[in-house]
Write an enzyme that holds these catalytic residues in place. Structure first.
Site, PDB file in Angstrom:
ATOM      1  N   VAL A 148      69.072 103.100   2.027  1.00  0.00           N
ATOM      2  CA  VAL A 148      70.445 103.546   2.120  1.00  0.00           C
ATOM      3  C   VAL A 148      70.786 104.954   2.436  1.00  0.00           C
ATOM      4  O   VAL A 148      71.818 105.366   2.775  1.00  0.00           O
ATOM      5  CB  VAL A 148      71.266 103.144   1.050  1.00  0.00           C
ATOM      6  CG1 VAL A 148      71.354 101.635   0.870  1.00  0.00           C
ATOM      7  CG2 VAL A 148      70.720 103.541  -0.340  1.00  0.00           C
ATOM      8  N   SER A 165      65.267 103.015  -0.383  1.00  0.00           N
ATOM      9  CA  SER A 165      64.435 101.877  -0.561  1.00  0.00           C
ATOM     10  C   SER A 165      63.072 101.971   0.319  1.00  0.00           C
ATOM     11  O   SER A 165      62.202 101.156   0.235  1.00  0.00           O
ATOM     12  CB  SER A 165      65.025 100.887  -0.119  1.00  0.00           C
ATOM     13  OG  SER A 165      65.698 100.106  -1.163  1.00  0.00           O
ATOM     14  N   LYS A 183      59.844 101.625  -1.271  1.00  0.00           N
ATOM     15  CA  LYS A 183      59.399 100.171  -1.897  1.00  0.00           C
ATOM     16  C   LYS A 183      58.130 100.152  -1.382  1.00  0.00           C
ATOM     17  O   LYS A 183      57.163  99.544  -2.239  1.00  0.00           O
ATOM     18  CB  LYS A 183      60.212  99.237  -1.864  1.00  0.00           C
ATOM     19  CG  LYS A 183      61.579  99.648  -2.895  1.00  0.00           C
ATOM     20  CD  LYS A 183      62.984  98.736  -2.380  1.00  0.00           C
ATOM     21  CE  LYS A 183      63.893  98.877  -3.790  1.00  0.00           C
ATOM     22  NZ  LYS A 183      65.280  98.659  -3.233  1.00  0.00           N
ATOM     23  N   TYR A 219      62.211 104.731 -11.577  1.00  0.00           N
ATOM     24  CA  TYR A 219      62.961 104.134 -10.328  1.00  0.00           C
ATOM     25  C   TYR A 219      63.899 105.095  -9.554  1.00  0.00           C
ATOM     26  O   TYR A 219      64.014 105.214  -8.358  1.00  0.00           O
ATOM     27  CB  TYR A 219      63.558 102.702 -10.527  1.00  0.00           C
ATOM     28  CG  TYR A 219      64.300 102.282  -9.321  1.00  0.00           C
ATOM     29  CD1 TYR A 219      63.452 101.662  -8.307  1.00  0.00           C
ATOM     30  CD2 TYR A 219      65.844 102.133  -9.112  1.00  0.00           C
ATOM     31  CE1 TYR A 219      64.371 101.112  -7.316  1.00  0.00           C
ATOM     32  CE2 TYR A 219      66.330 101.844  -8.418  1.00  0.00           C
ATOM     33  CZ  TYR A 219      65.903 101.420  -7.083  1.00  0.00           C
ATOM     34  OH  TYR A 219      66.323 100.888  -6.082  1.00  0.00           O
ATOM     35  N   TYR A 237      66.281  94.147   4.269  1.00  0.00           N
ATOM     36  CA  TYR A 237      67.361  93.604   3.427  1.00  0.00           C
ATOM     37  C   TYR A 237      67.326  92.135   3.899  1.00  0.00           C
ATOM     38  O   TYR A 237      66.646  91.483   4.570  1.00  0.00           O
ATOM     39  CB  TYR A 237      68.575  94.431   3.413  1.00  0.00           C
ATOM     40  CG  TYR A 237      68.466  95.800   2.894  1.00  0.00           C
ATOM     41  CD1 TYR A 237      67.964  96.177   1.598  1.00  0.00           C
ATOM     42  CD2 TYR A 237      68.795  96.954   3.762  1.00  0.00           C
ATOM     43  CE1 TYR A 237      67.819  97.609   1.203  1.00  0.00           C
ATOM     44  CE2 TYR A 237      68.616  98.246   3.250  1.00  0.00           C
ATOM     45  CZ  TYR A 237      68.340  98.449   2.030  1.00  0.00           C
ATOM     46  OH  TYR A 237      68.470  99.726   1.733  1.00  0.00           O
TER      47      TYR A 237
HETATM   48  N1  GLU Z   1      68.883 104.057  -4.945  1.00  0.00           N
HETATM   49  C1  GLU Z   1      69.584 102.731  -4.376  1.00  0.00           C
HETATM   50  C2  GLU Z   1      69.791 101.834  -5.366  1.00  0.00           C
HETATM   51  O1  GLU Z   1      68.880 101.728  -5.967  1.00  0.00           O
HETATM   52  C3  GLU Z   1      68.343 102.260  -3.368  1.00  0.00           C
HETATM   53  C4  GLU Z   1      68.877 101.207  -2.529  1.00  0.00           C
HETATM   54  C5  GLU Z   1      68.354 101.148  -1.087  1.00  0.00           C
HETATM   55  O2  GLU Z   1      68.036 101.996  -0.392  1.00  0.00           O
HETATM   56  O3  GLU Z   1      68.239  99.953  -0.606  1.00  0.00           O
HETATM   57  O4  GLU Z   1      70.791 101.394  -5.209  1.00  0.00           O
END
Ligand code: GLU
Length: 305
Positions: free
Chosen positions: A259, A61, A64, A189, A241
């Site tokens: 994550v 993430s 992002k 993605y 988050y």
């Molecule tokens: N590849 C993870 C997902 O899409 C990324 C989530 C993350 O790092 O928050 O579930």
């Protein structure tokens, strides 16, 4: 400074094993909870590091904010604001944030999966390969590292098992918020999440957000300052988050976690920080990484509040 970083990592070490590596794909579950590394770039471009700062991990993430920056550069603030929101969802990163009747663009947060999937469709490019390549190029440019590449094993694993993300993409599609083919958008993605980085890469990227668009040393401007203010503000409210409030109180700087165990922390005008430790807390944030950032923030008065 490096002695301070060593001391901070030492103190945070006791938390390494209290966290758990992400287990939704086997590739991430292999993460070694003993790893803990940090890399800091100060305002004059000087670098300091400690621990396992050379280890590679997937960006997840933490991509992002880079994705948000790219779509802002491609479309401008007004267009982006008409397609995605900026309010925190207060829910986990993969939550299906939709009531029975409505899904409004202002409910789509760019720091959670649904928003990130929507943003992939806003990158300019003739197809989704070109869109991903442009995202990868921007990541390399911000990090000053032309060798940043895709972790194929993680990418294939994400693609094979990412059914919750498929559900999110189909939800967007059913509400008329995704024009393109769902699998094409998701492929972009999944690749975006699977970019392989180190603490140094994250520190460099954080530095550019901290200096509001300028690269270290050369001072080359990569994007306008107002876009950095946009992204940094979003990071404060929802970069960690549904633990963003707790992080704001304890650390007090714009930051994004992933994550994979990475955290990119932006200390406006002062420094860029990259930290990595794969043991996650129940919200999906690196446990020892957050502890280390908390102490660094206290010791160096980094909180912006
Ligand atoms: N590849 C993870 C997902 O899409 C990324 C989530 C993350 O790092 O928050 O579930």
């Amino acid at each position: 400074m490096e002695a301070l970083l060593e001391e901070i990592l030492d103190n945070a070490s006791q938390y390494k094993k209290l966290g758990k590596p992400a287990s939704y794909i086997p590739e991430l579950a292999k993460g070694d909870v003993n790893d803990l590394g940090i890399y800091v770039i100060s305002s004059n471009g000087q670098a300091f590091r400690a621990g396992d700062y050379k280890k590679q991990f997937t960006i997840q993430s933490v991509v992002k904010p880079i994705l948000l920056l790219l779509v802002l550069m491609d479309n401008g603030i007004d267009e982006v604001r008409s397609r995605i929101g900026v309010e925190a969802t207060g829910k986990p990163f993969d939550a299906i944030n939709v009531t029975d009747q409505t899904l409004l663009s202002q409910h789509i947060n760019p720091m959670v999966n649904m928003g990130a999937i929507a943003m992939c469709s806003l990158i300019k490019g003739k197809d989704y390969n070109e869109r991903f390549e442009r995202l990868l190029e921007l990541t390399r440019k911000l990090a000053g590292n032309p060798n940043i590449h895709l972790d194929e094993a993680v990418y294939l694993s994400e693609k094979r098992t990412g059914n919750k993300n498929r559900a999110l993409a189909f939800m967007l599609k059913s509400y008329g918020m995704l024009d393109d083919d769902v699998e094409d958008v998701l492929d972009c993605y999944f690749k975006a999440c699977s970019i392989s980085v180190t603490c140094k890469d994250l520190a460099r990227i954080a530095y550019v957000f901290a200096s509001r668009g300028k690269l270290p040393i050369s001072d080359e401007r990569v994007f306008p300052a107002e876009l950095a203010r946009f992204v940094n503000a979003v990071l404060v409210t929802c970069g960690m988050y549904d633990g963003s409030g707790d992080f704001a109180v304890r650390v007090g700087v714009p930051a994004k976690s992933g994550v994979g165990g990475g955290i990119m922390a932006v200390v406006p005008t002062r420094m860029g920080i990259g930290i990595f430790s794969p043991g996650l807390d129940e919200k999906g944030n690196s446990l020892a990484g957050t502890k280390a950032l908390e102490e660094l923030s206290h010791r160096m008065y980094l909180s912006i509040f």
